[in-house]
Design an enzyme around this catalytic site. Sequence first.
Site, PDB file in Angstrom:
ATOM      1  N   HIS A 101      54.501  28.224  41.457  1.00 53.66           N
ATOM      2  CA  HIS A 101      54.313  27.156  40.478  1.00 53.66           C
ATOM      3  C   HIS A 101      54.513  25.851  41.247  1.00 53.66           C
ATOM      4  O   HIS A 101      55.340  25.793  42.175  1.00 53.66           O
ATOM      5  CB  HIS A 101      55.375  27.160  39.381  1.00 53.66           C
ATOM      6  CG  HIS A 101      55.461  28.412  38.565  1.00 53.66           C
ATOM      7  ND1 HIS A 101      56.150  29.513  38.972  1.00 53.66           N
ATOM      8  CD2 HIS A 101      54.985  28.698  37.328  1.00 53.66           C
ATOM      9  CE1 HIS A 101      56.090  30.443  38.030  1.00 53.66           C
ATOM     10  NE2 HIS A 101      55.385  29.982  37.024  1.00 53.66           N
ATOM     11  N   ASP A 104      58.076  25.026  41.846  1.00 55.03           N
ATOM     12  CA  ASP A 104      58.885  25.888  42.734  1.00 55.03           C
ATOM     13  C   ASP A 104      58.966  25.288  44.126  1.00 55.03           C
ATOM     14  O   ASP A 104      59.975  25.446  44.814  1.00 55.03           O
ATOM     15  CB  ASP A 104      58.242  27.280  42.936  1.00 55.03           C
ATOM     16  CG  ASP A 104      57.986  28.026  41.661  1.00 55.03           C
ATOM     17  OD1 ASP A 104      58.691  27.784  40.680  1.00 55.03           O
ATOM     18  OD2 ASP A 104      57.059  28.875  41.669  1.00 55.03           O
TER      19      ASP A 104
HETATM   20  C1  XUL Z   1      56.930  34.612  33.007  1.00 54.11           C
HETATM   21  C2  XUL Z   1      55.950  34.895  34.075  1.00 54.11           C
HETATM   22  C3  XUL Z   1      55.534  33.739  34.908  1.00 54.11           C
HETATM   23  C4  XUL Z   1      54.095  33.747  35.285  1.00 54.11           C
HETATM   24  C5  XUL Z   1      53.649  32.496  36.010  1.00 54.11           C
HETATM   25  O1  XUL Z   1      57.296  35.712  32.268  1.00 54.11           O
HETATM   26  O2  XUL Z   1      55.538  36.026  34.258  1.00 54.11           O
HETATM   27  O3  XUL Z   1      56.347  33.706  36.034  1.00 54.11           O
HETATM   28  O4  XUL Z   1      53.784  34.840  36.073  1.00 54.11           O
HETATM   29  O5  XUL Z   1      53.901  31.350  35.306  1.00 54.11           O
END
Ligand code: XUL
Length: 437
Positions: A101, A104
């Site tokens: 993300h 992150d």
């Molecule tokens: C949350 C989840 C996230 C997504 C990306 O449950 O799985 O980490 O994979 O935003």
Amino acid sequence: MAEYFPEVPKIQYEGPKSKNPLAFKHYNPEEVVAGKPMKEHLRFAVAYWHTFRGTGQDPFGVGTMIRPWEDPQDSVANAKRRVEVAFEFMEKLGVPYYCFHDRDVAPEGRTLRETNANLDAIVPVLKEHQERTGIKLLWGTANLFSNPRFVHGAATSCNADVFAYAAAQVKKALEVTKELGGENYVFWGGREGYTTLWNTDVKRELDHLAAFLHMAVDYAQKIGFTGQFLIEPKPKEPTKHQYDFDVLNCIAFLKTYGLDKHFKLNIETNHATLAGHTMMHELELARVHGLLGSIDANRGDLLLGWDTDQFPTDLYLTTEVMLVVLRNGGLAPGGLNFDAKVRRESFEPIDLFYAHIGGMDAFARGLKIAAQILEDGWLDELIHERYRSWDSGIGARIEAGEVGFEELEAYMLEKGEAAPNTSGRQELIENIINQYL
Ligand code: XUL
Ligand code: CO
């Protein structure tokens, strides 16, 4: 460059008899299975958020993870050092991909401009390490759920300014993903859902979500981002009801709003089970609609009702997953991302290696077993035999669209009773599968 895991060598394949906890027993990247090297079937990725940002914090206590390289100040300098840690980890593990993300990899600033500048300071460092190691970006995404501004959602927020902020954030995340050669871009609807219908205009929120995704498609086309767009279904958590509930729900949404040409699905095991489905169900439903895009590999806990995101070690599960992946002709440009975290009690850095090695070996075994089952042919034969009545006679005529209710009534009046059914052989199938495990 400093070394952050000095006690860990490059993880090697040593075969099933090895007792070395820092070796693969089954994942042998170049070994050919079902016509191609394991690494091409599996396309493993490390999730930046869990592996490099997970603290072990839970609702009852602060973080427990020992991460000597972390500075409590979430500075850009710290973020740069963390990139070195991440790439040393991934290089030693031998994974070809990672996912992140935006938030992150770089800290948020006081304004959007400052936050974007922080990201711009980190992206060249990520790029340099990608080039040095050959490790690639499987997918990027934007965190549209952690900051308090997203309390009511992002694209589905009741606050139009928050929609605008989220749009600006995804615009930037798309640019960064393109710059880093990301092969996919994921939308997980963090807080896109509701907690009570008494205060929610569902129609307006769904329309806004669709408009947001159309804007993303348009912008990707404008900047020449050719990666695959993925939606990640999840039924609940953090909201009571997430709009991207499960695979079929997402397909209905995508088709309703004319988005199905642009998206595939990123399917996560623990999300499937939270929705009351098996992972195999979700994968198979996506596959038959031509929408199986990528996998977030993990597992839940049978006795807990939330998203525990444990590392997958269940061979029955990995076999089922790889059976669908093989039938899908592979996952590329998607892959298998370990959206999984070490337990709060497994707080030493080396536990990160044990966790990933275990997950990779479990999937390598699942792949080998699924490939063998398909090669042996009995399963496909059994299914084919089960549907034999459709291959000729009245079945073939129904499938060809040659008959309607009147012809079928005439056929059955003449025949008097349907042909006898045959056994589904569930127990026999399960017995045979256990012979492979
Ligand atoms: C949350 C989840 C996230 C997504 C990306 O449950 O799985 O980490 O994979 O935003
Ligand atoms: Co996920």
